[in-house]
Write a protein that holds these residues in place. Structure first.
Motif, PDB file in Angstrom:
ATOM      1  N   ALA A 122      40.971 -24.957 -30.139  1.00  0.00           N
ATOM      2  CA  ALA A 122      41.701 -26.218 -30.022  1.00  0.00           C
ATOM      3  C   ALA A 122      41.016 -27.302 -30.851  1.00  0.00           C
ATOM      4  N   GLY A 123      39.692 -27.442 -30.682  1.00  0.00           N
ATOM      5  CA  GLY A 123      38.980 -28.544 -31.322  1.00  0.00           C
ATOM      6  C   GLY A 123      38.891 -28.447 -32.828  1.00  0.00           C
ATOM      7  N   ALA A 124      38.573 -27.249 -33.362  1.00  0.00           N
ATOM      8  CA  ALA A 124      38.403 -27.123 -34.813  1.00  0.00           C
ATOM      9  C   ALA A 124      39.708 -27.374 -35.572  1.00  0.00           C
ATOM     10  N   PRO A 125      40.850 -26.757 -35.196  1.00  0.00           N
ATOM     11  CA  PRO A 125      42.077 -27.070 -35.930  1.00  0.00           C
ATOM     12  C   PRO A 125      42.547 -28.503 -35.730  1.00  0.00           C
ATOM     13  N   LEU A 126      42.273 -29.084 -34.557  1.00  0.00           N
ATOM     14  CA  LEU A 126      42.626 -30.492 -34.370  1.00  0.00           C
ATOM     15  C   LEU A 126      41.835 -31.354 -35.347  1.00  0.00           C
ATOM     16  N   GLY A 127      40.539 -31.094 -35.471  1.00  0.00           N
ATOM     17  CA  GLY A 127      39.736 -31.835 -36.438  1.00  0.00           C
ATOM     18  C   GLY A 127      40.238 -31.653 -37.858  1.00  0.00           C
ATOM     19  N   MET A 128      40.625 -30.430 -38.201  1.00  0.00           N
ATOM     20  CA  MET A 128      41.172 -30.147 -39.526  1.00  0.00           C
ATOM     21  C   MET A 128      42.438 -30.960 -39.778  1.00  0.00           C
ATOM     22  N   LEU A 129      43.365 -30.938 -38.817  1.00  0.00           N
ATOM     23  CA  LEU A 129      44.646 -31.615 -39.008  1.00  0.00           C
ATOM     24  C   LEU A 129      44.469 -33.132 -39.114  1.00  0.00           C
ATOM     25  N   LEU A 130      43.580 -33.696 -38.297  1.00  0.00           N
ATOM     26  CA  LEU A 130      43.353 -35.141 -38.364  1.00  0.00           C
ATOM     27  C   LEU A 130      42.651 -35.527 -39.660  1.00  0.00           C
ATOM     28  N   ALA A 131      41.664 -34.736 -40.069  1.00  0.00           N
ATOM     29  CA  ALA A 131      40.960 -35.030 -41.318  1.00  0.00           C
ATOM     30  C   ALA A 131      41.909 -34.940 -42.511  1.00  0.00           C
ATOM     31  N   ARG A 132      42.829 -33.986 -42.487  1.00  0.00           N
ATOM     32  CA  ARG A 132      43.806 -33.877 -43.568  1.00  0.00           C
ATOM     33  C   ARG A 132      44.684 -35.113 -43.665  1.00  0.00           C
ATOM     34  N   ARG A 133      44.846 -35.821 -42.556  1.00  0.00           N
ATOM     35  CA  ARG A 133      45.645 -37.049 -42.555  1.00  0.00           C
ATOM     36  C   ARG A 133      44.801 -38.275 -42.864  1.00  0.00           C
ATOM     37  N   GLY A 134      43.521 -38.066 -43.112  1.00  0.00           N
ATOM     38  CA  GLY A 134      42.675 -39.161 -43.543  1.00  0.00           C
ATOM     39  C   GLY A 134      41.871 -39.826 -42.453  1.00  0.00           C
ATOM     40  N   TYR A 135      41.894 -39.320 -41.241  1.00  0.00           N
ATOM     41  CA  TYR A 135      41.118 -39.924 -40.162  1.00  0.00           C
ATOM     42  C   TYR A 135      39.665 -39.458 -40.208  1.00  0.00           C
ATOM     43  N   SER A 136      38.779 -40.313 -39.737  1.00  0.00           N
ATOM     44  CA  SER A 136      37.360 -39.950 -39.659  1.00  0.00           C
ATOM     45  C   SER A 136      37.129 -39.212 -38.350  1.00  0.00           C
ATOM     46  N   VAL A 137      36.600 -37.987 -38.463  1.00  0.00           N
ATOM     47  CA  VAL A 137      36.497 -37.093 -37.315  1.00  0.00           C
ATOM     48  C   VAL A 137      35.087 -36.516 -37.259  1.00  0.00           C
ATOM     49  N   GLU A 138      34.501 -36.544 -36.077  1.00  0.00           N
ATOM     50  CA  GLU A 138      33.244 -35.852 -35.810  1.00  0.00           C
ATOM     51  C   GLU A 138      33.508 -34.823 -34.726  1.00  0.00           C
ATOM     52  N   ILE A 139      33.191 -33.561 -35.009  1.00  0.00           N
ATOM     53  CA  ILE A 139      33.304 -32.489 -34.030  1.00  0.00           C
ATOM     54  C   ILE A 139      31.895 -32.124 -33.580  1.00  0.00           C
ATOM     55  N   VAL A 140      31.704 -31.997 -32.274  1.00  0.00           N
ATOM     56  CA  VAL A 140      30.393 -31.586 -31.758  1.00  0.00           C
ATOM     57  C   VAL A 140      30.587 -30.361 -30.882  1.00  0.00           C
ATOM     58  N   ASP A 141      29.576 -29.496 -30.877  1.00  0.00           N
ATOM     59  CA  ASP A 141      29.629 -28.306 -30.031  1.00  0.00           C
ATOM     60  C   ASP A 141      28.208 -27.953 -29.610  1.00  0.00           C
ATOM     61  N   ARG A 142      28.073 -27.508 -28.368  1.00  0.00           N
ATOM     62  CA  ARG A 142      26.736 -27.172 -27.878  1.00  0.00           C
ATOM     63  C   ARG A 142      26.217 -25.885 -28.498  1.00  0.00           C
ATOM     64  N   ASN A 143      27.102 -25.071 -29.100  1.00  0.00           N
ATOM     65  CA  ASN A 143      26.707 -23.824 -29.735  1.00  0.00           C
ATOM     66  C   ASN A 143      26.783 -23.940 -31.250  1.00  0.00           C
ATOM     67  N   ALA A 144      26.298 -22.908 -31.934  1.00  0.00           N
ATOM     68  CA  ALA A 144      26.484 -22.817 -33.374  1.00  0.00           C
ATOM     69  C   ALA A 144      27.914 -22.404 -33.660  1.00  0.00           C
ATOM     70  N   ALA A 145      28.425 -22.809 -34.812  1.00  0.00           N
ATOM     71  CA  ALA A 145      29.788 -22.465 -35.190  1.00  0.00           C
ATOM     72  C   ALA A 145      29.949 -20.948 -35.247  1.00  0.00           C
ATOM     73  N   GLY A 146      31.015 -20.470 -34.610  1.00  0.00           N
ATOM     74  CA  GLY A 146      31.278 -19.039 -34.638  1.00  0.00           C
ATOM     75  C   GLY A 146      30.482 -18.237 -33.636  1.00  0.00           C
ATOM     76  N   ALA A 147      29.854 -18.896 -32.654  1.00  0.00           N
ATOM     77  CA  ALA A 147      29.165 -18.141 -31.594  1.00  0.00           C
ATOM     78  C   ALA A 147      30.190 -17.325 -30.820  1.00  0.00           C
ATOM     79  N   ASP A 148      29.770 -16.159 -30.343  1.00  0.00           N
ATOM     80  CA  ASP A 148      30.704 -15.271 -29.660  1.00  0.00           C
ATOM     81  C   ASP A 148      31.113 -15.868 -28.318  1.00  0.00           C
TER      82      ASP A 148
END
Length: 402
Positions: free
Chosen positions: A23-49
């Protein structure tokens, strides 16, 4: 839109998203594509199982296609799934789902691959990511959430934002911090065990219901198949990893059709357990909104989670754009989004809870399946609905199955 400044004091982000998965990663992608400033944070490394049935139903695949990511997913070696075999107490429906007269391929990617792909696209679109960043609190100004506080590899940090999105799963930290109440809680209705197998070679999806158990086989990356077992909570396995694996493998091999599929296969991972509450939370408030499992989570027996998360990202991106751009009030835009989303999900939520109870199928339903199996067009229609190519007239598309 609020641009990020390069000086010592930065303006707030438009959006901070907590959670960098489906949910979070594609939302960040879609908002950034529209020009909004977006910071995504996650307690894990990207792509953790993470535990998952992996399957992306047809509506989710269509969203990936609209985002330009199906080809990228295929490049990772994720096999397209073009066949399905559904077995309800020996009544078997099998074939190739079709959408608009063409083959409808779906996918069941490893989450280590899918989530990393989504994060990479969000970054390429202009969103920023802080990995291994644990949110510890919220910034609240004038009764509105105005950012998050947390700790990452570089120490503590305050991230100010016009909106905070909790896309951090069913145990959402954001939901806990805003004290979001449950609007419906059906509890844990089933338990699941997952494992990866090599050497199965099934060309598509196989789903088998026997007694009060459901078994699913989904081809995934690296020539592996993820095999899930769903069973009632009162059929608890013994304690410890060895007992868990023994229960898992013995249940699978008790079903002759599954046993034959596993005859020359090897379990290459420990059996992993999951027990998911079926619950919906209030999903928005002043300066905050929940997405994906953070706001609405249900048993994996219906394999809806990834596709629902993608739908949330699409709809919430539109709502945030409406509110942040000033086309409508932000709170009103988020309220409309969550009300519409909840209305669309109520039928599926009820259906999933019914299926998770794993009660025996009714005689009328099984008789209907026998008639369906003898009609090629009826089989295709049933399979199309199963994968999501055709929207059912009723969300409980299996009908009065119990």
């Amino acid at each position: 839109m609020t641009a990020r400044k390069k000086g010592t004091k930065e303006e707030p982000y438009d959006v901070v998203i907590v959670g960098a998965r489906c949910a979070g990663a594609p939302l960040g992608m879609l908002l950034a594509r529209r020009g909004y400033s977006v910071e995504i944070v996650d307690r894990n490394a990207a792509g953790a199982d993470t535990l998952s049935t992996h399957w992306i139903r047809w509506p989710g695949v269509q969203r990936l296609r609209a985002w330009g990511l199906v080809t990228e997913l295929e490049k990772t070696g994720c096999p397209p799934i073009v066949q399905a075999c559904l077995d309800f107490e020996g009544r078997v429906l099998s074939g190739g789902p079709r959408a608009g007269g063409i083959e409808a391929a779906t996918y069941a990617p490893r989450r280590t691959v899918l989530d990393a792909l989504l994060v990479a696209e969000a970054r390429a679109s202009g969103a920023r990511l802080r990995e291994r960043f644990a949110v510890t609190g919220l910034i609240v100004t004038g009764g509105r959430v105005a950012g998050v506080r947390g700790v990452g590899p570089d120490g503590p940090a305050d991230l100010h934002a016009r909106v905070v999105v909790g896309a951090d799963g069913r145990n959402s930290t954001v939901a806990r911090l805003v004290e979001s109440p449950a609007v419906e809680d059906r509890g844990i209705l089933a338990r699941s065990l997952y494992g990866y197998w090599s050497g199965i070679g099934e060309p598509g999806i196989r789903v088998v219901f026997r007694g009060r158990r459901g078994i699913s086989l989904w081809p995934t990356h690296d020539g592996l198949t993820v095999v899930s077992l769903v069973f009632p909570p009162d059929q608890a396995p013994g304690r410890g990893p060895a007992a868990l694996t023994e229960f898992y493998t013995s249940c699978l091999r008790e079903v002759p059709e599954v046993g034959r599929a596993l005859a020359d296969a090897d379990l290459v991972s420990p059996a992993r357990a999951a027990a998911v509450r079926n619950a919906r939370r209030r999903a928005h408030g002043p300066g905050w909104v929940l997405a994906g499992d953070a706001g609405h989570h249900k048993d994996p027996v219906s394999a809806q989670g990834i596709s629902d998360a993608f739908a949330d990202a699409d709809g919430l991106a539109d709502a945030l754009d409406t509110g942040l751009s000033g086309a409508a009030g932000l709170d009103q835009a988020l309220a409309r989004h969550t009300a519409t989303r909840d209305a669309h999900r109520l039928g599926t939520f009820a259906y999933t809870c019914e299926q998770a109870e794993l009660r025996p199928f009714g005689a009328d339903f099984l008789a209907d399946l026998t008639r369906t199996a003898a009609d090629e067009q009826a089989v295709e229609a049933f399979l199309n609905t199963f994968v999501g190519c055709d929207a059912p007239a009723d969300a409980a598309w299996l009908g009065d199955s119990h």
